[in-house]
Design a protein around this motif. Structure first.
Motif, PDB file in Angstrom:
ATOM      1  N   LEU A  65       0.836  -1.192   0.000  1.00  0.00           N
ATOM      2  CA  LEU A  65       0.000   0.000   0.000  1.00  0.00           C
ATOM      3  C   LEU A  65       0.873   1.244   0.000  1.00  0.00           C
ATOM      4  O   LEU A  65       1.832   1.337   0.772  1.00  0.00           O
ATOM      5  CB  LEU A  65      -0.896   0.004   1.229  1.00  0.00           C
ATOM      6  CG  LEU A  65      -1.978  -1.056   1.231  1.00  0.00           C
ATOM      7  CD1 LEU A  65      -2.581  -1.196   2.614  1.00  0.00           C
ATOM      8  CD2 LEU A  65      -3.040  -0.718   0.200  1.00  0.00           C
ATOM      9  N   VAL A  66       0.533   2.197  -0.881  1.00  0.00           N
ATOM     10  CA  VAL A  66       1.300   3.427  -1.005  1.00  0.00           C
ATOM     11  C   VAL A  66       0.348   4.605  -1.169  1.00  0.00           C
ATOM     12  O   VAL A  66      -0.813   4.448  -1.546  1.00  0.00           O
ATOM     13  CB  VAL A  66       2.265   3.381  -2.215  1.00  0.00           C
ATOM     14  CG1 VAL A  66       3.365   2.358  -2.009  1.00  0.00           C
ATOM     15  CG2 VAL A  66       1.514   3.124  -3.510  1.00  0.00           C
ATOM     16  N   GLY A  78      -3.154   3.664  -2.997  1.00  0.00           N
ATOM     17  CA  GLY A  78      -3.273   2.562  -3.933  1.00  0.00           C
ATOM     18  C   GLY A  78      -2.416   1.384  -3.528  1.00  0.00           C
ATOM     19  O   GLY A  78      -1.665   1.438  -2.558  1.00  0.00           O
ATOM     20  N   ARG A  79      -2.544   0.336  -4.277  1.00  0.00           N
ATOM     21  CA  ARG A  79      -1.775  -0.881  -4.041  1.00  0.00           C
ATOM     22  C   ARG A  79      -0.935  -1.158  -5.279  1.00  0.00           C
ATOM     23  O   ARG A  79      -1.436  -1.103  -6.398  1.00  0.00           O
ATOM     24  CB  ARG A  79      -2.735  -2.044  -3.786  1.00  0.00           C
ATOM     25  CG  ARG A  79      -2.056  -3.312  -3.325  1.00  0.00           C
ATOM     26  CD  ARG A  79      -3.061  -4.400  -2.999  1.00  0.00           C
ATOM     27  NE  ARG A  79      -4.006  -4.022  -1.956  1.00  0.00           N
ATOM     28  CZ  ARG A  79      -3.776  -4.121  -0.652  1.00  0.00           C
ATOM     29  NH1 ARG A  79      -2.624  -4.577  -0.224  1.00  0.00           N
ATOM     30  NH2 ARG A  79      -4.692  -3.787   0.227  1.00  0.00           N
ATOM     31  N   GLN A 101      -1.021   4.218   9.487  1.00  0.00           N
ATOM     32  CA  GLN A 101      -1.865   4.775   8.436  1.00  0.00           C
ATOM     33  C   GLN A 101      -2.829   3.715   7.904  1.00  0.00           C
ATOM     34  O   GLN A 101      -3.985   4.024   7.627  1.00  0.00           O
ATOM     35  CB  GLN A 101      -1.020   5.327   7.287  1.00  0.00           C
ATOM     36  CG  GLN A 101      -0.287   6.595   7.634  1.00  0.00           C
ATOM     37  CD  GLN A 101       0.669   7.010   6.528  1.00  0.00           C
ATOM     38  OE1 GLN A 101       1.455   6.201   6.046  1.00  0.00           O
ATOM     39  NE2 GLN A 101       0.596   8.264   6.138  1.00  0.00           N
ATOM     40  N   GLN A 102      -2.359   2.490   7.770  1.00  0.00           N
ATOM     41  CA  GLN A 102      -3.238   1.416   7.311  1.00  0.00           C
ATOM     42  C   GLN A 102      -4.391   1.234   8.280  1.00  0.00           C
ATOM     43  O   GLN A 102      -5.539   1.056   7.871  1.00  0.00           O
ATOM     44  CB  GLN A 102      -2.450   0.116   7.157  1.00  0.00           C
ATOM     45  CG  GLN A 102      -1.467   0.138   6.015  1.00  0.00           C
ATOM     46  CD  GLN A 102      -0.679  -1.144   5.897  1.00  0.00           C
ATOM     47  OE1 GLN A 102      -1.197  -2.219   6.177  1.00  0.00           O
ATOM     48  NE2 GLN A 102       0.559  -1.046   5.490  1.00  0.00           N
ATOM     49  N   LYS A 103      -4.103   1.297   9.582  1.00  0.00           N
ATOM     50  CA  LYS A 103      -5.155   1.161  10.588  1.00  0.00           C
ATOM     51  C   LYS A 103      -6.107   2.359  10.528  1.00  0.00           C
ATOM     52  O   LYS A 103      -7.319   2.196  10.641  1.00  0.00           O
ATOM     53  CB  LYS A 103      -4.551   1.053  11.988  1.00  0.00           C
ATOM     54  CG  LYS A 103      -3.868  -0.272  12.230  1.00  0.00           C
ATOM     55  CD  LYS A 103      -3.251  -0.314  13.600  1.00  0.00           C
ATOM     56  CE  LYS A 103      -2.486  -1.605  13.797  1.00  0.00           C
ATOM     57  NZ  LYS A 103      -1.788  -1.633  15.099  1.00  0.00           N
ATOM     58  N   LYS A 104      -5.560   3.559  10.334  1.00  0.00           N
ATOM     59  CA  LYS A 104      -6.373   4.772  10.257  1.00  0.00           C
ATOM     60  C   LYS A 104      -7.374   4.678   9.116  1.00  0.00           C
ATOM     61  O   LYS A 104      -8.535   5.036   9.257  1.00  0.00           O
ATOM     62  CB  LYS A 104      -5.480   5.994  10.070  1.00  0.00           C
ATOM     63  CG  LYS A 104      -6.225   7.287   9.874  1.00  0.00           C
ATOM     64  CD  LYS A 104      -5.277   8.434   9.619  1.00  0.00           C
ATOM     65  CE  LYS A 104      -6.054   9.698   9.263  1.00  0.00           C
ATOM     66  NZ  LYS A 104      -5.147  10.772   8.877  1.00  0.00           N
ATOM     67  N   GLU A 130      -6.015  -3.225   5.276  1.00  0.00           N
ATOM     68  CA  GLU A 130      -5.067  -4.268   5.622  1.00  0.00           C
ATOM     69  C   GLU A 130      -4.429  -4.804   4.371  1.00  0.00           C
ATOM     70  O   GLU A 130      -5.060  -4.930   3.335  1.00  0.00           O
ATOM     71  CB  GLU A 130      -5.754  -5.406   6.389  1.00  0.00           C
ATOM     72  CG  GLU A 130      -6.239  -4.998   7.745  1.00  0.00           C
ATOM     73  CD  GLU A 130      -5.132  -4.560   8.689  1.00  0.00           C
ATOM     74  OE1 GLU A 130      -4.026  -5.125   8.616  1.00  0.00           O
ATOM     75  OE2 GLU A 130      -5.377  -3.650   9.486  1.00  0.00           O
ATOM     76  N   ARG A 131      -3.158  -5.134   4.456  1.00  0.00           N
ATOM     77  CA  ARG A 131      -2.442  -5.711   3.316  1.00  0.00           C
ATOM     78  C   ARG A 131      -2.947  -7.113   3.083  1.00  0.00           C
ATOM     79  O   ARG A 131      -3.112  -7.892   4.003  1.00  0.00           O
ATOM     80  CB  ARG A 131      -0.947  -5.714   3.635  1.00  0.00           C
ATOM     81  CG  ARG A 131      -0.120  -6.169   2.476  1.00  0.00           C
ATOM     82  CD  ARG A 131       1.338  -6.207   2.882  1.00  0.00           C
ATOM     83  NE  ARG A 131       2.017  -7.013   1.904  1.00  0.00           N
ATOM     84  CZ  ARG A 131       3.046  -6.594   1.207  1.00  0.00           C
ATOM     85  NH1 ARG A 131       3.525  -5.415   1.382  1.00  0.00           N
ATOM     86  NH2 ARG A 131       3.607  -7.365   0.330  1.00  0.00           N
TER      87      ARG A 131
END
Length: 77
Positions: free
Chosen positions: A17-18, A30-31, A68-71, A75-76
């Motif tokens: 994720l970026v 995006g991924r 940031q992923q949690k925010k 999830e990856r």
């Protein structure tokens, strides 16, 4: 003692994720779908209930931290 010059660079993986940090899509998340070479990445972007695939230079990307992923509740896979 060698003639090599080492320069740090961000390492990216497919599926990572970026966030886009520059250009018209700045701020979008995006991924990474495909790494074409060290200067071209293909991203999947989910926006306005549609999925877009774009090609981006690596200097326009920043990896999302775990926080940031949690925010964003991402999830990856």
């Amino acid at each position: 003692e060698s003639d090599y010059t080492l320069k740090p660079a961000q390492y990216y993986n497919s599926g990572q994720l970026v966030e886009v940090t520059s250009g018209a899509l700045k701020g979008h998340i995006g991924r990474i779908r495909k790494i074409k070479n060290e200067t071209s990445f293909t991203l999947d972007l989910d926006a306005i209930c549609s999925s877009f695939q774009i090609t981006v230079k690596p200097e326009f990307l920043r990896p999302l931290t775990r926080e940031q992923q949690k925010k964003y509740n991402i999830e990856r896979s």
